[in-house]
Each structure stands twice: as structure tokens, then as C-alpha cells.
Design a protein around this motif. Structure first.
Motif, PDB file in Angstrom:
ATOM      1  N   GLN A  32       0.938  -0.996  -0.061  1.00 31.60           N
ATOM      2  CA  GLN A  32       0.013  -0.196  -0.065  1.00 31.60           C
ATOM      3  C   GLN A  32       1.362   1.243   0.221  1.00 31.60           C
ATOM      4  N   LYS A  33       0.706   2.323  -0.901  1.00 28.72           N
ATOM      5  CA  LYS A  33       1.761   3.460  -0.719  1.00 28.72           C
ATOM      6  C   LYS A  33       1.588   4.551   0.055  1.00 28.72           C
ATOM      7  N   ASN A  34      -0.023   4.983   0.363  1.00 24.25           N
ATOM      8  CA  ASN A  34      -0.455   5.624   1.656  1.00 24.25           C
ATOM      9  C   ASN A  34      -0.695   5.012   2.946  1.00 24.25           C
ATOM     10  N   PHE A  35       0.219   4.443   3.740  1.00 24.19           N
ATOM     11  CA  PHE A  35       0.080   3.391   5.308  1.00 24.19           C
ATOM     12  C   PHE A  35       0.658   4.706   6.034  1.00 24.19           C
ATOM     13  N   THR A  36      -0.312   4.672   7.288  1.00 30.32           N
ATOM     14  CA  THR A  36      -0.133   5.488   8.022  1.00 30.32           C
ATOM     15  C   THR A  36      -0.100   4.304   8.920  1.00 30.32           C
ATOM     16  N   LEU A  37       1.251   3.794  10.047  1.00 31.98           N
ATOM     17  CA  LEU A  37       1.373   3.317  10.620  1.00 31.98           C
ATOM     18  C   LEU A  37       0.694   3.606  12.128  1.00 31.98           C
ATOM     19  N   ASN A  38       0.391   4.440  12.558  1.00 30.52           N
ATOM     20  CA  ASN A  38      -0.756   4.967  14.049  1.00 30.52           C
ATOM     21  C   ASN A  38      -2.031   4.051  13.686  1.00 30.52           C
ATOM     22  N   ARG A  39      -2.669   4.457  12.581  1.00 37.67           N
ATOM     23  CA  ARG A  39      -3.558   4.249  12.574  1.00 37.67           C
ATOM     24  C   ARG A  39      -3.939   2.189  12.608  1.00 37.67           C
ATOM     25  N   TYR A  40      -2.938   1.871  12.200  1.00 39.81           N
ATOM     26  CA  TYR A  40      -2.653   0.066  11.925  1.00 39.81           C
ATOM     27  C   TYR A  40      -2.790  -0.084  13.263  1.00 39.81           C
ATOM     28  N   LEU A  41      -2.495   0.491  14.335  1.00 36.92           N
ATOM     29  CA  LEU A  41      -1.927  -0.245  15.734  1.00 36.92           C
ATOM     30  C   LEU A  41      -2.744  -0.657  16.449  1.00 36.92           C
ATOM     31  N   GLY A  42      -2.751  -1.190  17.433  1.00 31.46           N
ATOM     32  CA  GLY A  42      -3.931  -2.045  17.505  1.00 31.46           C
ATOM     33  C   GLY A  42      -4.052  -3.536  17.662  1.00 31.46           C
ATOM     34  N   ASP A  43      -5.565  -4.022  17.778  1.00 32.22           N
ATOM     35  CA  ASP A  43      -5.825  -5.593  17.601  1.00 32.22           C
ATOM     36  C   ASP A  43      -6.634  -5.649  16.486  1.00 32.22           C
ATOM     37  N   TRP A  44      -6.660  -7.174  15.855  1.00 31.99           N
ATOM     38  CA  TRP A  44      -6.106  -7.420  14.055  1.00 31.99           C
ATOM     39  C   TRP A  44      -6.455  -9.039  15.098  1.00 31.99           C
ATOM     40  N   TYR A  45      -7.974  -9.617  14.118  1.00 34.41           N
ATOM     41  CA  TYR A  45      -8.172 -10.922  14.380  1.00 34.41           C
ATOM     42  C   TYR A  45      -7.859 -11.275  13.035  1.00 34.41           C
ATOM     43  N   GLU A  46      -7.196 -12.821  13.184  1.00 30.46           N
ATOM     44  CA  GLU A  46      -6.484 -13.387  11.855  1.00 30.46           C
ATOM     45  C   GLU A  46      -8.178 -14.342  11.364  1.00 30.46           C
ATOM     46  N   ALA A  61      -6.438 -17.277  16.781  1.00 30.42           N
ATOM     47  CA  ALA A  61      -5.577 -16.144  16.469  1.00 30.42           C
ATOM     48  C   ALA A  61      -5.616 -14.623  15.891  1.00 30.42           C
ATOM     49  N   LYS A  62      -5.192 -13.948  17.161  1.00 28.17           N
ATOM     50  CA  LYS A  62      -5.397 -12.567  17.746  1.00 28.17           C
ATOM     51  C   LYS A  62      -3.641 -11.945  17.550  1.00 28.17           C
ATOM     52  N   ALA A  63      -3.732 -10.460  17.280  1.00 31.44           N
ATOM     53  CA  ALA A  63      -2.236 -10.341  16.940  1.00 31.44           C
ATOM     54  C   ALA A  63      -2.708  -8.592  17.551  1.00 31.44           C
ATOM     55  N   HIS A  64      -1.828  -8.161  18.326  1.00 34.11           N
ATOM     56  CA  HIS A  64      -1.982  -6.962  18.935  1.00 34.11           C
ATOM     57  C   HIS A  64      -0.157  -6.388  18.786  1.00 34.11           C
ATOM     58  N   TYR A  65      -1.171  -4.692  18.035  1.00 26.31           N
ATOM     59  CA  TYR A  65       0.051  -4.356  17.666  1.00 26.31           C
ATOM     60  C   TYR A  65       0.234  -2.554  18.195  1.00 26.31           C
ATOM     61  N   GLU A  66       1.911  -2.101  19.178  1.00 27.10           N
ATOM     62  CA  GLU A  66       1.896  -1.033  19.518  1.00 27.10           C
ATOM     63  C   GLU A  66       2.771  -0.894  19.562  1.00 27.10           C
ATOM     64  N   LEU A  67       3.576   0.393  19.395  1.00 24.01           N
ATOM     65  CA  LEU A  67       3.999   1.431  19.182  1.00 24.01           C
ATOM     66  C   LEU A  67       4.969   1.696  20.281  1.00 24.01           C
ATOM     67  N   LYS A  68       6.482   1.008  20.010  1.00 25.23           N
ATOM     68  CA  LYS A  68       7.463   1.156  20.805  1.00 25.23           C
ATOM     69  C   LYS A  68       8.223   2.180  20.973  1.00 25.23           C
ATOM     70  N   PRO A  69       8.315   2.757  22.063  1.00 28.69           N
ATOM     71  CA  PRO A  69       9.722   4.071  22.083  1.00 28.69           C
ATOM     72  C   PRO A  69      10.261   3.961  21.405  1.00 28.69           C
ATOM     73  N   ASP A  70      11.725   3.199  20.768  1.00 27.94           N
ATOM     74  CA  ASP A  70      11.829   3.641  19.924  1.00 27.94           C
ATOM     75  C   ASP A  70      11.395   3.299  18.193  1.00 27.94           C
ATOM     76  N   GLY A  71      10.665   3.170  18.386  1.00 29.34           N
ATOM     77  CA  GLY A  71      10.288   3.738  16.688  1.00 29.34           C
ATOM     78  C   GLY A  71       9.661   1.615  16.248  1.00 29.34           C
ATOM     79  N   HIS A  72      10.292   1.113  17.542  1.00 30.97           N
ATOM     80  CA  HIS A  72       9.928  -0.403  16.700  1.00 30.97           C
ATOM     81  C   HIS A  72       8.771  -0.574  17.116  1.00 30.97           C
ATOM     82  N   ILE A  73       7.776  -1.669  16.509  1.00 30.28           N
ATOM     83  CA  ILE A  73       6.254  -2.473  17.324  1.00 30.28           C
ATOM     84  C   ILE A  73       6.401  -3.314  17.764  1.00 30.28           C
ATOM     85  N   LYS A  74       5.866  -3.122  19.041  1.00 31.02           N
ATOM     86  CA  LYS A  74       5.723  -4.513  19.433  1.00 31.02           C
ATOM     87  C   LYS A  74       4.526  -5.067  18.965  1.00 31.02           C
TER      88      LYS A  74
END
Length: 188
Positions: A32-46, A61-74
Motif C-alpha cells: 500500500q502506497k499511503n500507509f499510516t502506521l499509527n492507524r494500523y496499531l491495535g487489535d486484529w483478528y486472523e 489467533a489474534k494480533a496486537h500491535y503497539e508502538l515502542k519508544p524506539d520506533g519499533h512495533i511490538k
């Protein structure tokens, strides 16, 4: 095929049952060309996935994405296997946020190399289509794909849209398997 290529093929033969292998190079896909990471964070169900040995026998299966202080995603993937709650914690980052913001690198072990995690399509509020492919000696490739949703189900309209996108990229949708969501009321 020379001896080195043949030896590598033998090495990968046992690994081939661990995910989807196909002949030739990886399909030509566009993240995807226009991608906004902050909008992607949170819970997703597989809801759909390609077979992957590390997910074999897993349900809910469920995935949770959150931004870490170093800019990586947990990334915290959770679910159930053999009736027991399981969890895997991973790390992801965006190597080129300016030119390729939807092409992430991800791993679930500090001993493993980072692999591709490309968001091919998301509307952030309902669905995301994730793809990863790696070529092997130019003669075969292995791939992973997931369709995740914000709610534990998917509409037929969204499924059709994403399967059609996959087909347009040359991704074989017959490799998609439905995630077992039966009895998921206690999803971790």
C-alpha cells in the motif's frame, strides 16, 4: 542445476512443509502506497492465512500491535493450541518510512533474521491483507499471507475484494485457509 543448488534444494525440502512453496520467483506485488502506521496499531483478528508450521493447530489467533519508544512495533500474537492459551511476542520496524511505509520487517526471535511483512491493503478500520515472499535460488519461493480484521469475522464483500487483489498479483488464493474461530469467546 549445479551441486550447490541441488544441496540447497535438499536443505529446503524439509523446510518446505513449513509454509507454502511455489515454483519460480515471488509474485510481483505492491505494498500500500499511503500507509499510516499509527492507524494500523491495535487489535486484529486472523480470519484467513496461508499454512505456516508455526501456526499449526492454533485457533482463535489474534494480533496486537503497539508502538515502542524506539520506533519499533511490538507485536503480540495470541491464541489457543490444544486448549491452552499461547502467545508469541515479536518486533517489527519500517526500514524506509518515506518511500515504502507499508513494507515492514518482522521477527519473533532475536536469533532469527527479520522477514518481510508487507501490508498490501488495509482500510485500518475493518481489514488488512499482509504478504511475505522470499525467493530461493531463483527457482522457487515460499510465501505467507494473512487476512486480518478488526472484528473476529469478515464480510463476503471484503473477502471477495481481497481475494481478487491477491489473484491480480498472481497470489494463489487456494492456499488461504480459514482460521478456526470456534469457541473463541475467551480469546487471550
Amino acid at each position: 542445476m549445479n551441486a550447490v543448488q541441488f544441496a540447497c534444494l535438499l536443505l529446503f525440502a524439509g523446510y518446505s512443509s513449513a509454509q507454502v512453496f511455489s515454483s519460480g520467483g515471488c509474485p510481483n506485488v505492491n505494498a500500500q502506497k499511503n500507509f499510516t502506521l499509527n492507524r494500523y496499531l491495535g487489535d486484529w483478528y486472523e480470519v484467513y492465512k496461508f499454512y505456516a508450521a508455526f501456526e499449526s493447530g492454533q485457533s482463535c489467533a489474534k494480533a496486537h500491535y503497539e508502538l515502542k519508544p524506539d520506533g519499533h512495533i511490538k507485536i503480540v500474537n495470541s491464541g489457543f493450541k490444544d486448549g491452552k492459551a499461547i502467545q508469541a511476542v515479536g518486533d517489527a520496524f519500517v526500514p524506509d518510512a518515506v518511500n515504502n511505509p507499508a513494507k515492514l520487517k518482522l521477527r519473533f526471535s532475536s536469533l532469527a533474521p527479520y522477514g518481510n511483512y508487507w501490508v498490501l491493503d488495509t482500510d485500518y478500520d475493518n481489514y488488512t491483507f499482509i504478504y511475505s515472499c522470499s525467493g530461493v535460488l531463483g527457482i522457487t519461493h515460499y510465501e505467507f499471507a494473512w487476512i486480518l480484521t478488526r472484528q473476529p469475522n469478515i464480510t463476503e464483500e471484503v473477502k471477495t475484494k481481497l481475494f481478487n487483489e491477491a489473484k491480480a498479483f498472481g497470489i494463489d488464493t487456494s492456499n488461504f485457509k480459514v482460521q478456526d474461530r470456534s469457541g473463541c469467546t475467551n480469546n487471550p
